[in-house]
Design an enzyme around this catalytic site. Structure first.
Site, PDB file in Angstrom:
ATOM      1  N   ARG A  18       0.887  -0.570  -0.233  1.00 47.46           N
ATOM      2  CA  ARG A  18      -0.216   0.332  -0.103  1.00 47.46           C
ATOM      3  C   ARG A  18       1.065   1.162   0.165  1.00 47.46           C
ATOM      4  O   ARG A  18       0.469   2.401  -0.933  1.00 47.46           O
ATOM      5  CB  ARG A  18      -1.041   0.123   1.161  1.00 47.46           C
ATOM      6  CG  ARG A  18      -2.522  -0.917   1.087  1.00 47.46           C
ATOM      7  CD  ARG A  18      -3.401  -1.330   2.589  1.00 47.46           C
ATOM      8  NE  ARG A  18      -2.670  -1.321   3.451  1.00 47.46           N
ATOM      9  CZ  ARG A  18      -2.833  -1.293   4.819  1.00 47.46           C
ATOM     10  NH1 ARG A  18      -4.130  -0.144   5.043  1.00 47.46           N
ATOM     11  NH2 ARG A  18      -1.922  -1.223   5.831  1.00 47.46           N
ATOM     12  N   ASN A  36      -6.614  -2.961   2.065  1.00 43.05           N
ATOM     13  CA  ASN A  36      -6.130  -4.033   2.468  1.00 43.05           C
ATOM     14  C   ASN A  36      -7.482  -4.956   2.418  1.00 43.05           C
ATOM     15  O   ASN A  36      -8.432  -4.221   2.952  1.00 43.05           O
ATOM     16  CB  ASN A  36      -5.434  -4.906   3.567  1.00 43.05           C
ATOM     17  CG  ASN A  36      -3.918  -4.089   3.224  1.00 43.05           C
ATOM     18  OD1 ASN A  36      -3.629  -4.428   2.573  1.00 43.05           O
ATOM     19  ND2 ASN A  36      -3.313  -4.818   4.710  1.00 43.05           N
TER      20      ASN A  36
END
Length: 91
Positions: A18, A36
């Site tokens: 990320r 996520n």
């Protein structure tokens, strides 16, 4: 403007995927978010000019240095919401 939902599968959680996606999206000037998912994948909503969104999609196959990407699924998204920045969201 192009807007897509990208699902990245493989070893993509716990490997800074990320954070690297955030950096790459901001470099490209693409807005949206990365998060996520409960199934171990990462989802990215990306919006921007079509060529830049395509570059982010291509980058997803590489991901962060520790990632191991098995699949990248892309679906066009028709929502009206406009993002002004790119951010990491909590799942």
């Amino acid at each position: 403007m192009r807007r897509v939902l990208i699902r990245v599968k493989g070893k993509v959680q716990g490997v800074c995927f990320r954070r690297f996606a955030l950096e790459r999206a901001r470099e490209l000037g693409v807005t949206g978010y990365v998060t996520n998912m409960d199934d171990g994948s990462v989802q990215i909503l990306a919006q921007g000019s079509a060529p830049l969104v395509e570059k982010l999609i291509d980058w997803c196959w590489e991901g962060s240095p520790a990632a191991s990407v098995n699949a990248v699924e892309v679906n066009e998204d028709e929502a009206d919401e406009i993002y002004l920045d790119f951010s990491i969201t909590q799942s």
